[in-house]
Design an enzyme around this catalytic site. Structure first.
Site, mmCIF file in Angstrom:
data_model
loop_
_atom_site.group_PDB
_atom_site.id
_atom_site.type_symbol
_atom_site.label_atom_id
_atom_site.label_comp_id
_atom_site.label_asym_id
_atom_site.label_seq_id
_atom_site.Cartn_x
_atom_site.Cartn_y
_atom_site.Cartn_z
ATOM 1 N N ASP A 51 0.841 -1.198 0.000
ATOM 2 C CA ASP A 51 0.000 0.000 0.000
ATOM 3 C C ASP A 51 0.880 1.254 0.000
ATOM 4 O O ASP A 51 0.375 2.379 -0.044
ATOM 5 C CB ASP A 51 -1.004 -0.016 1.156
ATOM 6 C CG ASP A 51 -0.337 -0.101 2.516
ATOM 7 O OD1 ASP A 51 0.900 -0.222 2.583
ATOM 8 O OD2 ASP A 51 -1.063 -0.057 3.539
ATOM 9 N N SER A 52 2.219 1.050 -0.006
ATOM 10 C CA SER A 52 3.143 2.167 -0.239
ATOM 11 C C SER A 52 2.903 2.757 -1.632
ATOM 12 O O SER A 52 3.409 3.835 -1.943
ATOM 13 C CB SER A 52 4.597 1.712 -0.086
ATOM 14 O OG SER A 52 4.842 0.540 -0.845
ATOM 15 N N ASP A 90 -1.055 -6.053 -0.269
ATOM 16 C CA ASP A 90 -1.502 -5.438 0.990
ATOM 17 C C ASP A 90 -3.005 -5.221 0.996
ATOM 18 O O ASP A 90 -3.568 -4.689 0.030
ATOM 19 C CB ASP A 90 -0.842 -4.065 1.153
ATOM 20 C CG ASP A 90 0.415 -4.127 1.997
ATOM 21 O OD1 ASP A 90 0.562 -5.078 2.788
ATOM 22 O OD2 ASP A 90 1.264 -3.213 1.851
ATOM 23 N N LYS A 120 -1.361 -9.422 2.664
ATOM 24 C CA LYS A 120 -0.623 -9.003 3.860
ATOM 25 C C LYS A 120 -1.491 -8.003 4.608
ATOM 26 O O LYS A 120 -2.188 -7.198 3.993
ATOM 27 C CB LYS A 120 0.712 -8.353 3.476
ATOM 28 C CG LYS A 120 1.471 -7.754 4.664
ATOM 29 C CD LYS A 120 2.915 -7.454 4.342
ATOM 30 C CE LYS A 120 3.172 -6.097 3.740
ATOM 31 N NZ LYS A 120 2.712 -4.953 4.556
ATOM 32 N N GLU A 189 9.021 -4.400 10.619
ATOM 33 C CA GLU A 189 9.454 -3.098 10.100
ATOM 34 C C GLU A 189 9.998 -2.216 11.205
ATOM 35 O O GLU A 189 9.355 -2.001 12.233
ATOM 36 C CB GLU A 189 8.272 -2.408 9.385
ATOM 37 C CG GLU A 189 8.650 -1.032 8.836
ATOM 38 C CD GLU A 189 7.702 -0.487 7.782
ATOM 39 O OE1 GLU A 189 6.787 -1.209 7.335
ATOM 40 O OE2 GLU A 189 7.894 0.686 7.392
#
Ligand code: KIV
Length: 271
Positions: A51-52, A90, A120, A189
């Protein structure tokens, strides 16, 4: 005689076998067909349609605005390009939190409409019901702990997470819970390297780190960052392998000069 060069696809089982054999896992993001084709051709094991895309593709400040329809558009473009890597997508903000029925519906749309191989989602115990329901439908789930960008307004900053013992303890427990629920891997992360190593050693499923040191089973980076396309993001964990921003801008300047000086197109470049 034609040589049948069959490509062996990476599956969730391959990733778990890689951990068991001590082989590192390489994961990168992709959001479109052309880039996914190049990245898959570079033998990466997992391609994440992150989703970046909200930041990298659409220029938003956070990952929160991207919608499920937009994720499906990006993911289906990526899936069409990929021959070898496992494609993980995502679940975007608002498509799974606090409602396991909605979570399952969102995951099914990603699998059905985009042709993804796994989803994810971010978080531990808070999203356990959603994870259980998605897994029950036969959809593989990758977890994501530590800095979880969809919760940025709760954290307030993008700094390293789980430096304090209480948060580190919760992360240890969440990692074991995700494994117990049946997640096939977990992204860790921006947490201290020591904690990431400890968590990795406590699990039989692989961990994929970003800003979590070398003790995880694999690494993930945002492709546009490691290729030097996005130049305004410079965290300590990022290694840039190219300076594509400069290369692309040089090429664009060169083209512009050629057009303006009437050098392009020449006799050979016309009909
Ligand atoms: O969205 C994303 O790109 C991610 C990675 C940074 C792990 O979640």
């Amino acid at each position: 005689m034609s040589v049948n060069k069959e490509i062996k696809r990476v599956t969730t089982h391959v990733l778990q076998a890689m951990k068991a054999e001590g082989q590192k896992i390489a994961m990168l993001t992709a959001y479109d067909y052309s880039m996914a084709k190049l990245i898959d051709g570079g033998d990466v094991d997992v391609i994440l349609v992150g989703d970046s895309a909200s930041n990298v593709m659409a220029g938003h400040e956070t990952t929160l605005p991207i919608t499920l329809d937009q994720m499906i558009y990006h993911a289906s473009s990526v899936v069409r390009a990929v021959r070898r890597a496992l494609v993980v997508v995502d679940l975007p903000f608002g498509s799974y939190q606090g409602n396991s029925k909605l979570a399952l519906e969102s995951a099914i749309r990603i699998m059905k409409e985009a042709g993804a191989h796994a989803v994810k989602l971010e978080g531990g115990a808070e999203v356990a019901d959603s994870i259980k329901r998605i897994l029950k439908a036969g959809i593989p789930v990758m977890g994501h702990l530590g800095l979880i960008p969809q919760s940025i307004y709760k954290f307030g900053t993008y700094t390293v997470r789980a430096k304090e013992e209480t948060e580190a303890d919760k992360l240890r427990e969440d990692a074991l819970l995700l494994q117990e629920l049946g997640c096939f891997a977990i992204v860790l992360e921006k947490i201290p390297a020591g904690l990431a190593t400890e968590v990795t050693q406590s699990l039989y499923i692989p961990t994929i780190g970003i800003g979590a040191g070398g003790g995880t089973d694999g690494q993930v980076l945002v492709s546009h960052d490691m290729l030097g396309i996005t130049m305004d993001f410079t965290p300590r964990f990022l290694r840039r392998y190219l300076n594509l921003a400069e290369t692309i801008q040089d090429a664009v300047r060169h083209y512009t000069q050629d057009v303006k000086s009437r050098d392009f197109p020449n006799e050979q470049e016309q009909y």
